[in-house]
Design an enzyme around this catalytic site. Structure first.
Site, PDB file in Angstrom:
ATOM      1  N   SER A 286      -4.427   3.288 -19.155  1.00  0.00           N
ATOM      2  CA  SER A 286      -5.731   3.663 -18.588  1.00  0.00           C
ATOM      3  C   SER A 286      -6.180   5.071 -18.950  1.00  0.00           C
ATOM      4  CB  SER A 286      -5.691   3.523 -17.063  1.00  0.00           C
ATOM      5  OG  SER A 286      -4.758   4.415 -16.502  1.00  0.00           O
TER       6      SER A 286
ATOM      7  N   GLY B 217      -0.142   2.750   7.530  1.00  0.00           N
ATOM      8  CA  GLY B 217      -0.018   1.988   8.761  1.00  0.00           C
ATOM      9  C   GLY B 217       0.475   0.564   8.581  1.00  0.00           C
TER      10      GLY B 217
ATOM     11  N   LYS C 271      -8.051   4.865  -7.412  1.00  0.00           N
ATOM     12  CA  LYS C 271      -8.502   5.925  -8.316  1.00  0.00           C
ATOM     13  C   LYS C 271      -9.796   6.566  -7.829  1.00  0.00           C
ATOM     14  CE  LYS C 271      -6.264   3.944 -12.409  1.00  0.00           C
ATOM     15  NZ  LYS C 271      -6.456   3.288 -13.721  1.00  0.00           N
TER      16      LYS C 271
ATOM     17  N   GLY D 119       0.823  -1.200   0.000  1.00  0.00           N
ATOM     18  CA  GLY D 119       0.000   0.000   0.000  1.00  0.00           C
ATOM     19  C   GLY D 119       0.854   1.244   0.000  1.00  0.00           C
ATOM     20  N   PRO D 120       0.242   2.403  -0.210  1.00  0.00           N
ATOM     21  CA  PRO D 120       0.992   3.665  -0.249  1.00  0.00           C
ATOM     22  C   PRO D 120       1.565   4.016   1.121  1.00  0.00           C
ATOM     23  CG  PRO D 120      -1.373   4.062  -0.324  1.00  0.00           C
ATOM     24  CD  PRO D 120      -1.197   2.591  -0.446  1.00  0.00           C
ATOM     25  N   PRO D 121       2.514   4.940   1.164  1.00  0.00           N
ATOM     26  CA  PRO D 121       3.098   5.352   2.451  1.00  0.00           C
ATOM     27  C   PRO D 121       2.055   5.967   3.369  1.00  0.00           C
ATOM     28  CG  PRO D 121       4.432   6.136   0.606  1.00  0.00           C
ATOM     29  CD  PRO D 121       3.169   5.625   0.024  1.00  0.00           C
ATOM     30  N   GLY D 122       2.201   5.711   4.659  1.00  0.00           N
ATOM     31  CA  GLY D 122       1.371   6.374   5.648  1.00  0.00           C
ATOM     32  C   GLY D 122       0.061   5.698   5.956  1.00  0.00           C
TER      33      GLY D 122
END
Length: 788
Positions: free
Chosen positions: A690, A369, A733, A364-367
């Site tokens: 996309s 958890g 998105k 997952g993206p940073p931050g």
């Protein structure tokens, strides 16, 4: 050193026939005085007969083979030395000690008799004298080299140098030095047979130089050995003194106390049979070593690692599912997929205690958890927690350790982590597994294959330990921002759990429950005389106008900045009591808004469409701009686009040209104008299929003069038949679109199944339209044409 008289008394009349005394392992030179022991029967008879003669003269020759007991003429060298018998001492019956003085070189011409001893007809050998300057130079070199050699041999008497200086005649100098050199008899015989004094001097200088080099090397070796021995002896003496002092103080009971302690620890560690066998073998080696040796320290360190590892130490798992769920909910908001998987594992472990630990990978993206979730899992199930950062690791030895042959070698990070944890079933977080590197030192990702394979990791072997350690009870949780850099073989061993970004409402809840209370406590504002609170509008203002992220890391920083500003005012007595931060107060602490709602402005003119993109840090909205200029129907693409995205633009343009009349576009509009498509943020590389639908919509908007609605965004791949194909990253998105205030989304029809992962609150606030062909998108995205 053999004594030599500087002035040799010459023999006036050398007898034509003289008696020969063979020598076994020595060569006598003219001028030398040496004692010899005589014991062979023929030699004894020769000496007894010579005693009766006045100042008797005999010949001394060296045997070719010292082992010959009764030498004949063929067993003797042809060149020898005529000597004068100076003194005879009878030691015992048929045994004499005779002192001889060499007088002149002789050559055996013919053997006359061999009974009762050897007698031969001899001739005196005349010397060939050298050029004076050459002789002086050679003599000077020989004397200088000889003095150096004498200085390196303390056994030689002090008179040796003085004796050397007293001889000046070149031939005598050569004979004096050769007679005292520690060289083979054959080499001395070569010097004796050198009638040319110049040649003799060169031979002696060569032999002398070689002997000097040998002595210098030997002296150097002796010095090194003495230094090493001196250091070792000094260390030994100091250790003995230290041992005696400790004994006097009562601080030492037994010289084998350390070995006994290791033996006890090995027994208590309850190692595997293989490890225990190796440990006792190394312990026996340790007992036989000196503590001062380098190998002792290496072996001792190895044993310390073996006994300190948690071979049989484990924590008892918390198997009450309700308690585990409460702890996970207490530490983290949402993340239902991960929590569900942990609860499943604990339920199975409760039913089957031998179940191997799962190997999860949180992507997952940073931050969002990921790392803190690993710590929360460990707390929930009652296990030790260890984090291993793999970002930038490029050496295989970081995972598997160094072999003990290397100086300063250590086990790999996994074994070190287990030692820190103190148990054999901790939760180990492999942080940033997607950022592993590799170079000439190996590939750490390949080394992880064994670690993360439940069928192999029960016999994990570290290069340093070289014994198997069971990792099957360890719960591994890997974290990554994106799955693509992870090698396929390693990815196959991981159970991938994706953590998308948070919605606005989720961020609000996280800020209320976790971030704000933590920051108030960290900044010392949890006081009785101050009650600091944030309104929902204030938190939403920070989320919408000061952050653009999938996680909450920047949100935490901005909240921290607000609280620091409150702390300053509180210290200056400007605030006290109940203080609520409202939306209007946020600019006072954080300054002007960093992110403005710009959807309406950006899409207010024809030729602008809003696309949706996926990035490793979450979803993003992306504007597609198109403009036309006089030309010949060409297509220009800018904005640092990748090959796939360029091909999507070409496909969109080709479909538009082949169906222009369907969209009410004149053929001249395409043939007489060039089209320029630009994707802003030109410094950022962009790629992927996309954006095909958004590019097509921007082109139609430009050429028809109809704007695209400001609250519309779209994603999907376009084909030459006008079909809309599915794409990835749907949840990220949609979250990005929601953050940007978009309320109508066009998605490929085949992506409908992916919308299930999007939170209900997001779906309820957005209109999601599924398109099978691009005509479906245009029907709902373009505004009505404005009347002139």
């Amino acid at each position: 050193m053999t004594s030599t008289t500087p002035q040799i008394e010459e023999i006036k009349d050398l007898p034509e026939v003289i008696s020969l005394l063979p020598l076994r392992n020595s060569v006598l030179f003219p001028g030398s005085i040496i004692p010899i022991d005589v014991g062979r029967p023929k030699s004894v008879k020769l000496i007894e007969e010579a005693i009766a003669a006045e100042r008797p003269i005999i010949g001394i020759v060296t045997q070719k083979d010292a082992r010959t007991e009764d030498p004949s003429a063929k067993d003797l060298h042809e060149v020898g030395c005529a000597v004068r018998i100076l003194k005879v001492i009878k030691l015992a019956r048929d045994n004499y000690s005779v002192i001889l003085q060499g007088v002149v070189r002789i050559k055996i011409e013919e053997l006359v008799s061999d009974e009762p001893f050897l007698q031969a007809r001899v001739s005196e050998l005349a010397e060939i004298h050298p050029v004076k300057l050459e002789a002086e130079a050679l003599v000077a070199n020989i004397k200088e080299t000889a003095r150096k050699l004498i200085s390196l041999v303390p056994e030689l008497p002090r008179e040796a140098a003085a004796l050397l200086d007293s001889v000046n005649e070149p031939g005598q100098v050569a004979d004096l030095v050769a007679s005292n050199l520690d060289i083979e008899p054959a080499e001395k015989q070569e010097v004796l047979e050198a009638f040319d004094v110049s040649e003799r001097l060169r031979k002696v200088l060569t032999l002398l130089t070689r002997q000097l080099e040998i002595l210098e090397i030997r002296e150097r070796i002796n010095t090194q050995v003495q230094e090493e021995m001196g250091h070792s002896q000094r260390e030994y003496v100091l250790r003995q003194q230290l041992k005696a002092i400790k004994g006097e103080l009562g601080e030492i009971d037994d010289e084998n106390a350390e070995a006994d302690e290791f033996e006890q620890k090995i027994a208590e560690a309850k190692m595997s049979e293989e490890a225990e066998k190796v440990a006792f073998k190394q312990l026996n080696r340790l007992k036989q070593m000196q503590p001062s040796s380098a190998e002792y320290t290496v072996t001792r360190t190895y044993l310390e690692w073996l006994v300190d590892l948690p071979w049989s130490v484990s924590t008892e798992d918390q198997l009450e599912i309700g308690t585990v769920r409460d702890v996970l909910n207490e530490d983290h908001y949402d993340l239902e997929k991960v929590k569900k998987r942990i609860l499943e594992y604990m339920a199975v472990l409760k039913l089957n205690a031998s179940k191997k630990g799962p190997i999860l990978c949180l992507v997952g993206p940073p931050g969002v958890g990921k790392t803190s979730l690993g710590k929360s899992v460990a707390r929930a199930i009652g296990r030790s927690f260890v984090r291993i950062s793999l970002g930038g690791v490029r050496d295989e030895a970081e995972i598997r350790g160094h072999r003990r042959t290397y100086v300063g070698s250590l086990p790999g990070r996994l074994i070190q982590a287990l030692k820190r944890a103190g148990t054999n079933n901790p939760v180990i977080v492999l942080d940033e597994i997607d950022k592993l590197g590799h170079d000439f030192r190996g590939d750490p990702a390949s080394a992880l294959l064994e670690v993360l394979d439940p069928e192999q990791n029960h016999t994990f072997s570290d290069h340093y330990l070289e014994v198997a350690f069971d990792l099957s009870r360890v719960m591994f949780i890997a974290t990554a921002n994106t799955i693509d850099p992870i090698p396929p073989a390693l990815k196959d061993r991981l159970e991938i759990l994706e953590l998308p970004g948070y919605t606005r409402q989720e961020k609000l809840a996280i800020a209320r429950r976790f971030l704000i209370p933590k920051q108030i406590g960290d900044h010392g504002l949890d006081r009785e005389d101050l009650a600091l609170t944030f309104s929902d509008d204030a938190i939403m203002e920070v989320i919408d106008s000061y952050t653009r992220e999938a996680g909450v890391r920047n949100l935490q920083r901005e909240i921290s900045s607000v609280i620091r500003g409150v702390a300053v005012k509180f210290v200056e007595d400007e605030l006290s009591g109940e203080v609520e931060i409202a939306a209007k107060d946020i600019p006072d602490y954080l300054g002007p808004q960093k992110f403005m709602p710009e959807m309406a402005d950006r899409t207010a003119s024809p030729g602008v469409a809003t696309g949706l993109a996926w990035t490793p840090t979450g979803g993003e909205i992306m504007f597609i701009e198109a403009t036309a200029m006089p030309g010949k129907g060409g297509l220009m693409l800018t904005g640092q686009l990748g090959d796939v995205m360029k091909e999507s633009a070409q496909a969109a343009m080709s479909y538009l040209k082949s169906h222009f009349d369907q969209f009410g576009i004149a053929a001249e509009a395409l043939e007489s104008r060039d089209i320029h498509i630009h994707v802003p943020a030109g410094a950022i590389p962009k790629d992927g299929p996309s954006a095909g639908v958004a590019i097509f919509s921007a082109l139609v908007s430009l050429l028809t003069g109809r704007c695209i609605r400001a609250d519309v965004a779209m994603t999907g791949e376009i084909t030459l038949r006008g079909l809309v194909l599915p794409v990835g990253g749907i949840k990220e998105k949609l979250l990005a679109a929601h953050r940007a205030g978009i309320r109508r989304i066009f998605l490929p029809e085949r992506n409908e199944k992916d919308v299930v992962d999007v939170p209900e609150e997001i779906r309820s606030e957005m209109e999601i339209i599924y398109a099978k062909v691009v005509d479906d998108v245009l029907a709902g995205a373009l505004e009505d044409a404005k009347a002139d």
